[in-house]
Design an enzyme around this catalytic site. Sequence first.
Site, mmCIF file in Angstrom:
data_model
loop_
_atom_site.group_PDB
_atom_site.id
_atom_site.type_symbol
_atom_site.label_atom_id
_atom_site.label_comp_id
_atom_site.label_asym_id
_atom_site.label_seq_id
_atom_site.Cartn_x
_atom_site.Cartn_y
_atom_site.Cartn_z
ATOM 1 N N CYS A 117 -2.650 8.976 6.198
ATOM 2 C CA CYS A 117 -1.350 8.973 6.889
ATOM 3 C C CYS A 117 -1.541 9.221 8.382
ATOM 4 O O CYS A 117 -0.880 8.599 9.212
ATOM 5 C CB CYS A 117 -0.438 10.060 6.323
ATOM 6 S SG CYS A 117 -0.063 9.839 4.585
ATOM 7 N N CYS A 131 5.116 8.259 2.238
ATOM 8 C CA CYS A 131 5.282 9.596 1.673
ATOM 9 C C CYS A 131 5.667 10.593 2.770
ATOM 10 O O CYS A 131 5.711 10.250 3.955
ATOM 11 C CB CYS A 131 3.999 10.022 0.987
ATOM 12 S SG CYS A 131 2.639 10.233 2.137
ATOM 13 N N ASP A 142 2.800 2.341 2.504
ATOM 14 C CA ASP A 142 3.002 2.932 3.828
ATOM 15 C C ASP A 142 3.271 1.851 4.855
ATOM 16 O O ASP A 142 2.465 0.924 4.982
ATOM 17 C CB ASP A 142 1.715 3.612 4.349
ATOM 18 C CG ASP A 142 1.341 4.856 3.596
ATOM 19 O OD1 ASP A 142 2.142 5.793 3.606
ATOM 20 O OD2 ASP A 142 0.229 4.880 3.025
ATOM 21 N N CYS A 179 0.830 -1.210 0.000
ATOM 22 C CA CYS A 179 0.000 0.000 0.000
ATOM 23 C C CYS A 179 0.862 1.258 0.000
ATOM 24 O O CYS A 179 0.350 2.375 -0.066
ATOM 25 C CB CYS A 179 -0.924 0.019 1.205
ATOM 26 S SG CYS A 179 -2.026 -1.392 1.274
#
Lengths: 415, 137
Positions: B106, B63, B39, B37
Amino acid sequence: MTSKAQSGTAGNIKLPIYLDYQATTPLDPRVLDAMMPYMTTKFGNPHSRSHSFGWEAEEGVEAARGQVAALIGADEKEIIFTSGATESNNLAIKGVARFYKDRKDHIVTAVTEHKCVLDTCRHLEQEGFRVTYLPVGTDGLVDLGALDQAVTDKTSIVSIMGVNNEIGVIQPLAEIGKIARAKGAFFHTDCAQAAGKIPLDVKAMNIDLMSISGHKIYGPKGIGALYVGRKPRVRLEPMMSGGGQERGMRSGTLAPMLCAGLGEACRLAKAEMAKDNEKIRFLSKKLYDGVTKRLPEVFLNGHAERRYPGNLNLSFAYVEGESMIMGIKDLAVSSGSACTSASLEPSYVLRSIGVGEELAHTSIRFGIGRFTTEGEVDYAVEEIVKTVQKLRSLSPLWEMAQEGIDIKSIEWAAH
Amino acid sequence: MAYSEKVVDHYENPRNVGSLDKADPHVGTGLVGAPACGDVMKLQIKVGVDGVIEDAKFKTFGCGSAIASSSLVTEWVKGKTVDEAAKIKNTEIAQHLALPPVKIHCSVLAEDAIKAAIADYRQKAGPAEAAIKKQAS
């Protein structure tokens, strides 16, 4: 409030450094020179027949048509100007499929084609056409045996690109052309990334239709061309109705300044292809060697030799692409994953060549072109190495890999 | 994509990067997300005998917003009790970092990471923690 690179300099290198030549290329100053007269004094409508303003504009357009034709070994009568490669691809595939629909209802293409080809095919499926999407190998190349099996007497058009925009691999156009011709199907190739970069000869390669883009070859944006062969004669249903310009295939007043720009860009590409390619190959190798000598676990995506060297698509294991782009902020590059466009899906091209999703998220495309300098590549290597080292020190996956833990053995909770 | 100043600051100067000893009974480790994914966050807390988080470390594959979210959370949990830390909400993280809508996940992941670290700590130190509470009451 952004992380955008500050414009500035480092030594005598101007920042940021443009390394995204697959997205677009800067206009060659010589192209601009060729365009200027048509934006100033030679402003006539090239379709005006009753005065010299029209004649001189038409002269410019026709000279440009000849320059485009010369780049790919075509006759100038076989070149249609369009707004760009997207329009050319639409016109070629929709035009041929619809014109021959009474006899043929099948299209063959590949899964790694550009979105505008795939989307056109999806659209035609809704109109009742059948489409075969050929898979590609881990090297990114179509399997000729599978292609041969897919093409039947019901296939009106085979559409396979020349150079892939994401990974730079070169499809075996001559072999594909041979198969299509033998089976009586027209062969269309999207050469937005190939024209002017690799030698192309529509006759020798049995190409019936070819899409070309102006802004990928140091020409202006907003113009492209479609080669429509006359031997054998390709017919297509136009998408635009109007005054019947461009042999009735694409109505609308031409933009002489854009035509002149595309023509000059093609002339320069033909004259300087060998010189450009020699430099680009050298810089590409320098970038690749510079990075891989200092960083372990960096992988090149796509066939190692059968590729256009100006495209280096690299996966940096354990370093997520978007954070990488944020780190190398002085370099203008593209992420191999589509994460930046709000989707968590990695690139469909990388997925179709079997790059695992975790590696697909770590891919960056470096584009090298006519105006890239050795100093810029040296600077880029330093930035890349520094950023990857920093992000790996931050990466739990890198840490696990160093401890010998197989990341694939962990049951990750997908989110 | 424009990042907020705070995201850029945490990305360029990440706080509390590193690892704590997983085997230490006072250390709780949370590993959330998935490489596929794009992350993965590892967040660790070290809890003192008084139930206060003494130290926190993180490592993140993701990211800039994911790195910033986890870096910020390590700052926030230090000095908090485990119960207080468990109350940190993703919305507070997103708001503090001015995350755009596409990056909200996030902050969600960062909240999941603290929760996972706390759950791990409680599982390991369950009896010890209960003893502390008993003493305090």
